[in-house]
Design an enzyme around this catalytic site. Structure first.
Site, PDB file in Angstrom:
ATOM      1  N   LYS C  76       0.858  -1.124   0.088  1.00  0.00           N
ATOM      2  CA  LYS C  76       0.170   0.121  -0.097  1.00  0.00           C
ATOM      3  C   LYS C  76       0.946   1.249   0.037  1.00  0.00           C
ATOM      4  CE  LYS C  76      -3.820   2.027   2.669  1.00  0.00           C
ATOM      5  NZ  LYS C  76      -4.565   1.830   3.809  1.00  0.00           N
ATOM      6  N   SER C 151      -9.578   2.067   2.965  1.00  0.00           N
ATOM      7  CA  SER C 151      -8.844   2.747   2.120  1.00  0.00           C
ATOM      8  C   SER C 151      -7.726   1.961   1.263  1.00  0.00           C
ATOM      9  CB  SER C 151      -8.043   4.013   2.969  1.00  0.00           C
ATOM     10  OG  SER C 151      -7.172   3.303   3.895  1.00  0.00           O
ATOM     11  N   SER C 175     -10.115  -0.524   7.153  1.00  0.00           N
ATOM     12  CA  SER C 175      -9.443  -0.189   5.773  1.00  0.00           C
ATOM     13  C   SER C 175      -8.883  -1.424   5.158  1.00  0.00           C
ATOM     14  CB  SER C 175      -8.562   0.984   5.737  1.00  0.00           C
ATOM     15  OG  SER C 175      -9.112   2.130   6.071  1.00  0.00           O
TER      16      SER C 175
END
Lengths: 98, 478, 483
Positions: C76, C151, C175
């Site tokens: 990420k 997210s 997330s």
């Protein structure tokens, strides 16, 4: 909780955000809604409750007073917007800090 | 209208650790810009603070030395504001729960009275970087070497009632942090920064007047002047019907006046909240005990000991303990002098400190060692030389002309204590000055000094004064 | 090849059926081919990956390989990766080449994994749909006009679309778990303090935690072994030994007490989702688990509490983005205030600005007690709910989200509706508890996830319970068409 555009302007300034008049109006509405939503918290009585800052019940660890960081100025300053003579440059700072 | 001055002081002492409070970067003074600003000090994305153990130990030492409570739990809080020398956009400080609570210092005032000045609290925080205003084509340059240096902010109660009291407190505090070896106290380099909160009120009132804050004054002398100026200014304003604006003011030493700092916009809302990257600091009582046991003799204790052990006045003792090094020097002089405590005090205070100050030297840089000074004093005490001659030798020692006995020998400075020799000299003077002798015997007692002077002249000042006086008196009386 | 799990790939590499370079090239090709429509990657680090792959093969040749040596992985874009662009999904960091590695990146590098690239995410991790990214939304691989969740949308979508066998993510309010559910894969948020936060760009410090995406609980266990661990650079990192998370995977579940929070199975829950979860629950009964109803009375308050604490912490964490030392700087600032205001206003997106302002407001003079302090008190109540629940049960089970994925653009103008999609996941962050989401079915051809939560440092149990479900079902083996 209704936030006036004036209140929004003050908050934006504290956070160093500049908002257009349209933005201010939009945020005023949205933030007020969010604050209304948050008001739900008042449904529960918390007078006897201790606040919880961290999910774990641990205390601060201490590190020894030993130099571990070398000088990496060049590496860190290659990603800087503006540097000269090893200093970070910003528009003139006129006042004394607090 | 009689006015009373009210002063509270905030001192930021830079703690003398090797590394920063929350990172392992060096704190050494004078490095090239930004060579001691690591990722954590720069506030790069993703970095986190970890607390320096030595910083905590130093704060505890202070608390113990200031007779203060050590908080069993203290919390670090973020003070949020924007400034280019504050990389994270917040300063990690302590707010509601500081590590050191209420304490006090007993301060010796000019009139030899002791006043207890209370300390509200002392807390830990990180220092910001520096902005350099020399022009970079209209821009300012930011050096973050200093960012993250540990500070102990020591806040006093508004207990001081005059600039002199404020200075006495500051000097006491200064000595304490140096004794504890937690701060080098170098005001020029910014390791001991004093801010004064000054207000006035009608004498007898118990309400506080509006106060102004005096910042960035880096010498005790200037602080005293600044406070005095500010007090006068406030009184003038109030007496002419005006009111005091709560603000921060700078002191201009050239003009000897305080001025409003360029007024900032609305007061900052710092939005303090506990720093979620740090956990509560829990103080182990055993650790505090260990630290207490390792504490050196503190200034107050040393002062009391000097008074009782060396029979010194409070005033003299206070001067001698103003720095650990000076106190140690003094005690070495006493030893080397054969326990001549009072004489040693006089020489250190009146003679040595005077010359050192004039030459801008610290006691550690004294060209005269404590051994030498002690020896000199022992030679006075054993009547080898007179006090007056000793001053000459002192000068010679300062100029590194050799050891005490060498100098006495080389320059033939031994004082004459031989009764016979002195009597002979007196006889010669009496013979040479018949008129003065007659006048003296007729009642002009003041002429005694004349004879003493003559004797000193003839002997090159080398007569043992007490013996001279005794024998002269005897002979003059006939 | 793309369907193989990390465990399987590890065996293939060990048996020299494929080299790490070949494997890495394989996935890089797939990314090149499929990601332009998916938009799950912000940066593909091809050279970096191939170098790491070569090193992995060399290590293997020397006999020094370990289970994860040569396994490709996506990270990420919230983790700092030395020498590689790290944007956090924001224009503010579009030019930021991180000068150091986050600790979890270093841990996974040291274990021999090969970084394929940095995945797309909601800006500064603020979002539940990956629609707030400066780099555009991530499409759900199962249906491209639906959101991937957020997210960590890019990390979830890339694994679901088989562009990477595993990926890292972060979870502050759900997330990892929520995008795992919406994309039909397995996603774990460990206990707070289990994995280091150093180098993980901060959103809400007391809630953020690094975690993992993969197709199976077994894969997650393998990766967690490398990722987890004490870090002295993180004061909130916990000094607990890291067990072998694969060791307990095959423990049987007889007598396992599973709790169903009655507040979660109420009117707000989509009917079909509820049914899918019920079906999954029956599998657990077959495996010998005992199901009982529990209560988490303060459930409804977890969302408002989160939306006080997270913005408050983020408003402070994001103050460092000021155009002075790195990141976006506006052009020709007139003065210092202009530098700050324009750099920040031009660099941050709308949701980020919204949260910064909420956070600034709730911490401001006069409001601290009413909002922040109050929220922290309720946080304790929420924690206590779990403490009480775990006296009666070993694991708590619930849907991960109240609905399957929603359409791109559907909730963007209604922040509160967006926030409510986190209703089941948020409480675990507030309490610091570990939680996992595993795929358990479909509704309207979109994946549905089931969440398991257990007590602090109970990752091994969680992975065991998840793994056992995956031995008797094959939802986790399913992949979207077209990839």
């Amino acid at each position: 909780m209704s936030l006036t555009p004036d209140a929004v302007k003050k908050i934006a300034h504290l956070a160093r955000l500049s908002l257009s008049e349209d933005d201010i109006a939009l945020y005023s509405t949205q933030l007020s809604k969010i604050l209304d939503f948050i008001e739900q918290m008042n449904q529960v009585d918390t007078t006897q409750i201790e606040p919880l800052a961290h999910p774990l019940d641990i205390s601060q660890r201490l590190r020894p007073d030993v130099i571990t960081e070398p000088n990496l100025r060049n590496k860190y300053q290659t990603i800087a917007p503006q540097v000269e003579a090893g200093l970070y440059l910003v528009p003139k700072v006129i006042e004394e800090a607090s | 209208m009689e006015w009373e001055t009210v002063i509270g002081l905030e001192v930021h002492a830079q703690l003398a650790t090797k590394t920063k409070i929350f990172s392992g970067a060096s704190t050494q003074f004078g490095a090239e810009p930004n060579t001691q600003a690591c990722a954590i000090d720069l506030g790069l994305p993703g970095v986190l603070p970890v607390l320096n153990k030595e910083v905590v130990e130093m704060a505890v030492k202070f608390g113990l030395g200031a007779n203060a409570e050590i908080a069993p739990k203290s919390v670090f809080a973020r003070k949020n504001y924007f400034y280019p020398d504050l990389p994270k956009g917040y300063q990690i400080s302590q707010y509601e729960l500081p590590i050191v609570g209420k304490g006090y210092l007993d301060v010796l005032l000019d009139n030899n009275e002791t006043k207890r000045i209370n300390i509200t609290r002392a807390h830990l925080e990180e220092d910001a970087g520096k902005s350099l205003h020399e022009d970079f084509h209209g821009l300012s340059g930011i050096d973050l070497n200093r960012a993250g240096t540990p500070l102990l902010e020591i806040v006093s109660e508004p207990d001081m009632r005059s600039a002199k009291e404020a200075i006495a407190y500051l000097k006491t505090l200064h000595a304490l942090v140096r004794y504890l070896e937690i701060c080098d106290g170098n005001m020029q380099e910014g390791s001991f920064r004093c801010d004064a909160n000054v207000s006035v009120r009608p004498k007898g009132s118990d309400k506080y007047g509006t106060r102004t804050e005096l910042k960035n004054i880096n010498s005790f002398r200037f602080i005293e002047r600044a406070i005095n100026y500010e007090v006068e200014r406030q009184i003038q304003v109030l007496e002419s019907g005006g009111s005091i604006k709560q603000e921060t003011r700078l002191y201009d030493p050239d003009k000897n006046e305080t001025r409003t700092m360029r007024s900032k916009e609305e007061a900052n809302d710092y939005r303090y909240f506990p720093d979620p990257d740090l956990l509560p600091l829990i103080m182990d009582t055993n650790w505090i005990k260990q630290i207490k046991e390792k504490l050196p003799e503190l200034p107050q204790q040393k002062r009391d000991r000097f008074i009782s052990q060396y029979q010194l006045s409070a005033y003299d003792a206070n001067i001698l303990v103003s720095s650990k090094e000076l106190a140690a020097y003094y005690e070495n002089v006493v030893k080397a002098s054969g326990e001549q405590a009072k004489l040693s005090a006089n020489w250190v205070i009146s003679e040595l400190l005077g010359v050192l100050n004039k030459s801008n030297l610290d006691i550690l840089e004294s060209p005269i060692t404590s051994q030498q000074l002690g020896k000199l004093i022992s030679r006075i005490a054993d009547d080898t030389i007179s006090g007056k001659i000793a001053k000459t030798i002192f000068e010679a020692l300062w100029n590194k002309e050799g050891e005490v006995d060498e100098i006495i020998e080389k320059r033939g400075l031994k004082q004459v204590s031989d009764t016979g020799a002195i009597e002979k000299m007196i006889d010669e003077i009496i013979a040479a000055n018949p008129q003065q002798v007659a006048d003296y015997r007729a009642g002009k007692e003041k002429l005694f000094g004349y004879f003493v002077g003559q004797a000193m002249k003839v002997s090159g000042g080398k007569l043992n004064p007490q013996q001279l006086n005794e024998l002269l008196k005897k002979k003059l009386q006939g | 090849m793309q369907h193989k799990t990390v465990a399987e790939l590890s065996r293939e590499l060990t048996e020299k059926k494929i080299s790490s370079v070949e494997l890495t090239q394989f996935f890089l090709e797939r990314i090149k081919h499929f990601d332009s429509t998916l938009n799950s990657f912000i940066t593909v680090s091809e050279d970096y990956a191939l170098t790491a792959a070569k090193d992995a093969d060399a290590k293997r040749a020397q006999g020094k390989a370990s289970p994860l040596t040569g396994i490709p992985i996506a990270h990420k874009d919230i983790f700092c990766t030395d020498g590689v662009k790290t944007t956090c999904g924001s224009k503010m960091l579009d030019n930021f080449i991180a000068p150091y590695n986050a600790t979890v990146i270093q841990n996974l590098n040291d274990a021999g994994t090969v970084m394929l690239g940095k995945t797309n995410m909601d800006e500064f991790a603020m979002g539940s749909s990956n629609e707030t990214s400066y780099y555009g939304p991530v499409k759900n691989p199962w249906q491209s006009d639906y959101v991937s969740g957020g997210s960590s949308g890019g990390s979830a979508a890339s694994v679901a679309a088989l562009l990477a066998p595993a990926s890292t993510g972060t979870d502050t309010g759900g997330s990892i778990r929520q995008p795992a559910a919406l994309c039909g894969i397995t996603g774990l948020k460990p206990t707070y303090g289990r994995a280091s936060r150093y180098g993980m760009i901060a959103f809400a410090s007391s809630l953020d935690q690094a975690g993992l995406f993969a197709h199976t609980a077994e894969d997650v266990a393998l990766l967690l072994n490398a990722m987890a661990g004490f870090d002295e650079k993180d004061s909130t990192s916990v000094n607990h030994p890291v067990p072998d998370y694969t060791a307990a995977l095959n423990n049987n579940l007889k007598g396992l007490r599973i709790g169903l929070p009655k507040e979660y199975f109420n009117a707000g829950l989509n009917n079909e989702v509820a049914q899918t979860i019920q079906t999954a629950i029956r599998e657990y009964e077959k495996l010998g688990a005992v199901i009982e109803e529990i209560s988490l009375p303060n459930t409804a308050l977890s969302v408002p509490v989160y939306y006080v604490i997270a913005p408050a912490e983020c408003s402070s964490n994001l103050a460092r983005y000021d155009g002075v030392r790195y990141g976006y700087r506006c052009v020709n600032p007139a003065d210092l205030q202009d530098l700050y205001e324009r750099s920040r206003s031009e660099g941050f997106g709308t949701e980020v600005k919204r949260r910064i302002m909420i956070g600034t407001y709730v911490l401001s003079a006069g409001y601290y007690d009413a909002y922040y302090l109050k929220a922290q008190k309720i946080r304790r109540l929420i924690c206590n709910d779990f403490v009480n629940a775990f006296k009666k049960v070993d694991v708590i089970l619930s849907p991960t989200t109240p609905t399957p994925a929603f359409k791109i653009g559907e909730k963007t103008s209604d922040p509160i509706s967006m926030y409510l999609s986190d209703i089941y996941t948020i409480a675990a962050n507030l309490a610091g508890l570990p939680g996992i989401s595993i795929p358990v079915g479909f509704v309207n051809q979109l994946p549905i996830g089931m969440q398991l939560i257990t007590n602090l440092f109970g990752e091994a149990k969680l992975l065991n319970v998840a793994h056992q479900y995956q031995t008797v079902t094959d939802w986790h083996k399913q992949s979207p068409r077209g990839f």
